[in-house]
Each structure stands twice: as structure tokens, then as C-alpha cells.
Design an enzyme around this catalytic site. Structure first.
Site, PDB file in Angstrom:
ATOM      1  CB  ALA A 190     -12.173  -3.079   0.696  1.00 31.34           C
TER       2      ALA A 190
ATOM      3  CG  ASP B   8      -2.768  -3.689  -1.523  1.00 30.82           C
ATOM      4  OD1 ASP B   8      -2.643  -4.903  -2.496  1.00 30.82           O
ATOM      5  OD2 ASP B   8      -2.563  -4.099  -0.433  1.00 30.82           O
TER       6      ASP B   8
ATOM      7  CE  LYS C 128      -4.223  -1.749   2.330  1.00 31.08           C
ATOM      8  NZ  LYS C 128      -3.936  -3.189   1.904  1.00 31.08           N
TER       9      LYS C 128
ATOM     10  NE  ARG D 223      -4.486  -7.956  -5.772  1.00 31.69           N
ATOM     11  CZ  ARG D 223      -3.861  -7.879  -4.819  1.00 31.69           C
ATOM     12  NH1 ARG D 223      -4.197  -6.836  -4.145  1.00 31.69           N
ATOM     13  NH2 ARG D 223      -2.409  -8.400  -4.735  1.00 31.69           N
TER      14      ARG D 223
ATOM     15  CG  HIS E 218     -13.538 -14.021  -1.292  1.00 29.65           C
ATOM     16  ND1 HIS E 218     -13.385 -12.877  -0.998  1.00 29.65           N
ATOM     17  CD2 HIS E 218     -12.351 -14.774  -0.915  1.00 29.65           C
ATOM     18  CE1 HIS E 218     -12.222 -12.446  -0.343  1.00 29.65           C
ATOM     19  NE2 HIS E 218     -11.440 -13.718  -0.277  1.00 29.65           N
TER      20      HIS E 218
HETATM   21  C1  LIG Z   1      -6.568 -10.923  -3.256  1.00 28.74           C
HETATM   22  C2  LIG Z   1      -7.532  -9.476  -2.980  1.00 28.74           C
HETATM   23  C3  LIG Z   1      -6.715  -8.533  -2.948  1.00 28.74           C
HETATM   24  C4  LIG Z   1      -7.593  -7.292  -2.662  1.00 28.74           C
HETATM   25  N1  LIG Z   1      -7.167  -5.964  -2.679  1.00 28.74           N
HETATM   26  C5  LIG Z   1      -7.644  -5.052  -2.607  1.00 28.74           C
HETATM   27  C6  LIG Z   1      -7.204  -3.807  -2.561  1.00 28.74           C
HETATM   28  O1  LIG Z   1      -6.079  -3.365  -3.361  1.00 28.74           O
HETATM   29  N2  LIG Z   1      -8.118  -2.540  -2.721  1.00 28.74           N
HETATM   30  C7  LIG Z   1      -9.514  -2.785  -2.247  1.00 28.74           C
HETATM   31  O2  LIG Z   1     -10.154  -1.638  -2.108  1.00 28.74           O
HETATM   32  N3  LIG Z   1      -9.946  -4.065  -2.110  1.00 28.74           N
HETATM   33  C8  LIG Z   1      -9.197  -5.123  -2.205  1.00 28.74           C
HETATM   34  N4  LIG Z   1      -9.560  -6.315  -2.016  1.00 28.74           N
HETATM   35  C9  LIG Z   1     -10.951  -6.574  -1.214  1.00 28.74           C
HETATM   36  C10 LIG Z   1     -12.033  -6.182  -2.211  1.00 28.74           C
HETATM   37  O3  LIG Z   1     -12.171  -5.191  -2.840  1.00 28.74           O
HETATM   38  C11 LIG Z   1     -13.384  -6.757  -1.428  1.00 28.74           C
HETATM   39  O4  LIG Z   1     -13.738  -5.970  -0.544  1.00 28.74           O
HETATM   40  C12 LIG Z   1     -13.535  -8.278  -0.937  1.00 28.74           C
HETATM   41  O5  LIG Z   1     -12.835  -9.134  -1.875  1.00 28.74           O
HETATM   42  C13 LIG Z   1     -14.908  -8.812  -1.013  1.00 28.74           C
HETATM   43  O6  LIG Z   1     -15.357  -8.819  -2.150  1.00 28.74           O
HETATM   44  P1  LIG Z   1     -15.887 -10.081  -2.910  1.00 28.74           P
HETATM   45  O7  LIG Z   1     -15.579  -9.720  -4.145  1.00 28.74           O
HETATM   46  O8  LIG Z   1     -15.262 -11.328  -2.157  1.00 28.74           O
HETATM   47  O9  LIG Z   1     -17.599 -10.159  -2.653  1.00 28.74           O
HETATM   48  P2  LIG Z   1     -18.501 -10.333  -1.539  1.00 28.74           P
HETATM   49  O10 LIG Z   1     -19.687  -9.723  -2.364  1.00 28.74           O
HETATM   50  O11 LIG Z   1     -18.109  -9.293  -0.390  1.00 28.74           O
HETATM   51  O12 LIG Z   1     -18.580 -11.572  -1.138  1.00 28.74           O
HETATM   52  C14 LIG Z   1     -18.903 -12.671  -2.049  1.00 28.74           C
HETATM   53  C15 LIG Z   1     -18.950 -14.093  -1.160  1.00 28.74           C
HETATM   54  O13 LIG Z   1     -17.637 -14.264  -0.635  1.00 28.74           O
HETATM   55  C16 LIG Z   1     -17.580 -14.806   1.032  1.00 28.74           C
HETATM   56  N5  LIG Z   1     -16.982 -13.686   1.698  1.00 28.74           N
HETATM   57  C17 LIG Z   1     -16.797 -12.367   1.781  1.00 28.74           C
HETATM   58  N6  LIG Z   1     -16.075 -11.762   2.288  1.00 28.74           N
HETATM   59  C18 LIG Z   1     -16.157 -12.628   3.660  1.00 28.74           C
HETATM   60  C19 LIG Z   1     -15.540 -12.716   4.843  1.00 28.74           C
HETATM   61  N7  LIG Z   1     -15.065 -11.532   5.273  1.00 28.74           N
HETATM   62  N8  LIG Z   1     -15.743 -13.952   5.639  1.00 28.74           N
HETATM   63  C20 LIG Z   1     -16.159 -14.775   5.160  1.00 28.74           C
HETATM   64  N9  LIG Z   1     -16.829 -14.965   3.837  1.00 28.74           N
HETATM   65  C21 LIG Z   1     -16.691 -13.808   3.174  1.00 28.74           C
HETATM   66  C22 LIG Z   1     -19.062 -14.943   1.275  1.00 28.74           C
HETATM   67  O14 LIG Z   1     -19.499 -16.281   0.842  1.00 28.74           O
HETATM   68  C23 LIG Z   1     -19.820 -13.897   0.239  1.00 28.74           C
HETATM   69  O15 LIG Z   1     -21.086 -14.135  -0.118  1.00 28.74           O
HETATM   70  C24 LIG Z   1      -9.091  -7.438  -2.218  1.00 28.74           C
HETATM   71  C25 LIG Z   1      -9.524  -8.599  -2.225  1.00 28.74           C
HETATM   72  C26 LIG Z   1      -8.826  -9.963  -2.530  1.00 28.74           C
HETATM   73  C27 LIG Z   1      -9.295 -11.105  -2.611  1.00 28.74           C
END
Ligand SMILES: Cc1cc2nc3c(=O)[nH]c(=O)nc-3n(C[C@H](O)[C@H](O)[C@H](O)COP(=O)(O)OP(=O)(O)OC[C@H]3O[C@@H](n4cnc5c(N)ncnc54)[C@H](O)[C@@H]3O)c2cc1C
Length: 309
Positions: A190, A135, A98, A185, A228
Site C-alpha cells: 500500500a 503489519d 504496526k 498474509r 479484494h
Molecule cells: C487484510 C488486509 C491487510 C493488509 N495489510 C497490509 C499491510 O500490512 N501492509 C501493506 O502495505 N498493505 C496492506 N494491505 C493493503 C494492500 O496492500 C492493498 O493496498 C489493498 O488491499 C488493495 O489491494 P487489492 O489487492 O485489494 O487490489 P486492488 O487492485 O487495489 O483492488 C482490486 C479491486 O478491489 C476493489 N477495491 C479495492 N480497494 C477499494 C476501495 N478502497 N474501495 C472500494 N473498492 C475497492 C475494487 O473492486 C478493485 O477493482 C492489506 C490489505 C488487506 C485486505
């Protein structure tokens, strides 16, 4: 609503003081952050790599306004890269950085200092045989972070970018970054962002994610699908087939401790999967963002907080 409160608390100093009295070993913290020390991060990486996964390590910390703190973070990354190299893990483990943790927000000198610091980490990573991904943080830093990325890529073209599907601008950014050799990526995003820059509705974010994914998968770059979300994982698989992409010409990425079984399932099915592994003492903001994504975990979290001695 709850999500917004948690994201606000992620930046509250008072709440941080209460929560960080919890040891990292307490269940809710440990689930997302394997430890505070480099050695613990290296060991956690080894275990994941032995399971056929790849890793991107993040030394936790953000928003520093202290030059010495920024320098300490750079040194921690150099120590980490050396640790990975010594353990023979550098081929399968890269680092995520970051820019706000290495000085980007410092008045006047910030962007230059962060770029120079990132350059030092990129050089160490290159020498160890691995890569760096920058990031992406809140929208006020997007232009600055992309400018630093362009500067770094002149010498270190392997440096990865992150784009956030919730920002209206991101389709455009995907087009600009979908060129050969460009590691991108794609995540949903978030941070708590205002309506004039980002989609607020989850369905709109998901639709934007698919539009961005289509651009990246049809492009010449290396898409890193960070989600996820089971539906988006399926769509990414279909887009890979449609665009004639073989596993290894793109990768899936998920966070440490989230859908671990799915991570293994994808890897066993032949996909390249990378786990984002955060470690270090500054786990508070990271933990609050994870709870904001999954308010169901809040009861467990509050119980851990009340039961601390
Ligand atoms: C490798 C990686 C790098 C990232 N880097 C950044 C970045 O640089 N900047 C940034 O702003 N964001 C970053 N993020 C975070 C991202 O923006 C999301 O906030 C986060 O990944 C949740 O979104 P989702 O796509 O998983 O979908 P969501 O809609 O949040 O989740 C989909 C499903 O995943 C599961 N799930 C999600 N979160 C959780 C949890 N905390 N505990 C248990 N199960 C869960 C649930 O089954 C949910 O229904 C990163 C995420 C990943 C995976």
C-alpha cells in the site's frame, strides 16, 4: 499519478490537520473505520463474527517518535485484547500491529523497544486465546520487521507475518516463510515505493502476487490471502484445489467496508474469511491509502470535506 499524490498527502501534516477536523462519523471515514473507541471496535467485531466472519483489529497509529505515545498504543492493544476476551470474541478476533506505532522508529532504542512492546501484546493475546499479526510498512522497515518477527516466533510461533507482492524481494521471502506453522498474509502493498525496490505497474504487481501465492499455497504454512481483487480470489481458490488444501488451511482477508458482500458470499460458500478492522483516532493515513487505491471515492471525500462546519 493521482494515487501518488494521495500517498504523499497521507504523510502531510498540513493536510492531516484539515482532514482530521472531519468527525469519524462522517460517511467516508465511517465506511472504513467503525469508530475511535475500543468498545465500538468490539461491537463492530461482534457484528462481523455473528455474520460468520473472523476479524483482525488494528488500533490505528503509525510512525511515532514518542516513547509515551508508543506505550499508550501498547496499553490500547492490551485493553482491546481484554475487551475481546470479556466479550467472548477472542477465538474469532486477532490483532494486527504496526511496529512503527509501538516505537520501531525511535532513534537507537527503536527496534528493541518495538520488539519488547510486541512481545507484551503477543503474551496478552496468547493468554486471551488469540494471535497477533505484524503489519508490514514501507520497504525501509522490511528487514527490521522480519527480524522482530523471527525473534517473536521463538516464543510465540503463532505470530503472523505480512509480505507485500509489489516488492521484488518478496518471492524470496515467501519461500523462507512457507514452512509449517507459519502464518503469512500476502497483500499487494500500500505504500509509494521507488522503482529500484518495487514493481510500479499494476499488472506486474498482480503477476508477482500470483507467483508469491503459488509458493505459499504449495508450502507447509498458513496463507492469508489479503486482496479484494476478484481475479486473485478466483486464482487462490484454484490453487487451493490444486494443492489439496481444504478451507481453513488458508484464509481470505479483506478490509472493513470493502466488498462486504463478497466477504459474506465467500464465508457462506464455506471459506474462512477475516475482516481487517481498523479503529482509533489516528485514521488519517489509513483513509488516504484507501482513497489512493480507489480514486473514484475522491469526489465523495472532497464533498464531505467542504461540507464540514
Ligand atoms: C487484510 C488486509 C491487510 C493488509 N495489510 C497490509 C499491510 O500490512 N501492509 C501493506 O502495505 N498493505 C496492506 N494491505 C493493503 C494492500 O496492500 C492493498 O493496498 C489493498 O488491499 C488493495 O489491494 P487489492 O489487492 O485489494 O487490489 P486492488 O487492485 O487495489 O483492488 C482490486 C479491486 O478491489 C476493489 N477495491 C479495492 N480497494 C477499494 C476501495 N478502497 N474501495 C472500494 N473498492 C475497492 C475494487 O473492486 C478493485 O477493482 C492489506 C490489505 C488487506 C485486505
Amino acid at each position: 499519478m493521482l494515487r501518488h499524490v494521495l500517498l504523499m498527502l497521507a504523510r502531510s501534516g498540513q493536510m492531516k490537520e484539515i482532514v482530521t477536523r472531519m468527525p469519524v462519523s462522517s460517511g467516508i471515514v465511517n465506511r472504513y473505520v467503525p469508530g475511535e473507541e475500543t468498545a465500538q471496535a468490539v461491537e463492530a467485531s461482534r457484528a462481523l463474527i455473528e455474520d460468520g466472519l473472523h476479524v483482525s483489529l488494528d488500533f490505528l497509529g503509525e510512525d511515532t517518535l514518542d516513547e509515551q505515545q508508543a506505550e499508550a498504543t501498547v496499553l490500547s492493544y492490551l485493553d482491546l485484547v481484554e475487551g475481546l476476551s470479556r466479550a467472548g470474541l477472542a477465538r474469532n478476533a486477532e490483532v494486527s500491529v504496526k511496529l512503527s506505532a509501538i516505537g520501531q522508529a525511535l532513534p537507537d532504542i527503536g527496534p528493541e523497544l518495538a520488539t519488547e512492546n510486541a512481545r507484551r501484546i503477543c503474551r496478552a493475546a496468547r493468554n486471551a486465546g488469540t494471535t497477533v499479526t505484524l503489519d508490514m510498512e514501507d520497504h525501509t522497515t522490511t528487514d527490521g520487521t522480519l527480524a522482530t518477527l523471527h525473534g517473536l516466533r521463538k516464543d510465540f510461533p503463532e505470530t503472523g507475518a505480512v509480505l507485500q507482492a509489489y516488492l521484488y524481494r518478496t518471492e524470496q521471502d515467501c519461500r523462507a516463510l512457507a514452512h509449517e506453522g507459519s502464518r503469512v498474509r500476502l497483500c499487494k502493498g500500500a505504500y509509494k515505493e521507488p522503482e529500484d525496490v518495487a514493481h510500479q505497474d499494476r499488472h506486474d504487481v498482480d503477476k508477482a502476487y500470483v507467483r508469491c501465492l503459488k509458493i505459499l499455497m504449495a508450502g507447509q504454512g498458513y496463507p492469508m490471502i489479503a486482496t479484494h481483487d476478484p481475479r486473485l480470489v478466483r486464482i487462490a481458490g484454484a490453487l487451493a484445489t490444486r494443492n489439496g488444501r481444504m478451507p481453513g488451511t488458508y484464509e481470505f482477508q479483506m478490509l472493513y467496508g470493502i466488498r462486504s458482500e463478497e466477504q459474506k458470499r465467500l464465508a457462506e460458500a464455506g471459506e474462512k474469511v477475516r475482516v481487517y478492522l481498523p479503529y482509533g483516532e489516528e485514521w488519517y493515513g489509513y483513509l488516504m491509502r484507501r482513497l489512493a487505491e480507489r480514486p473514484q471515492n475522491l469526489t465523495f471525500f472532497l464533498r464531505s470535506l467542504v461540507s464540514q462546519k
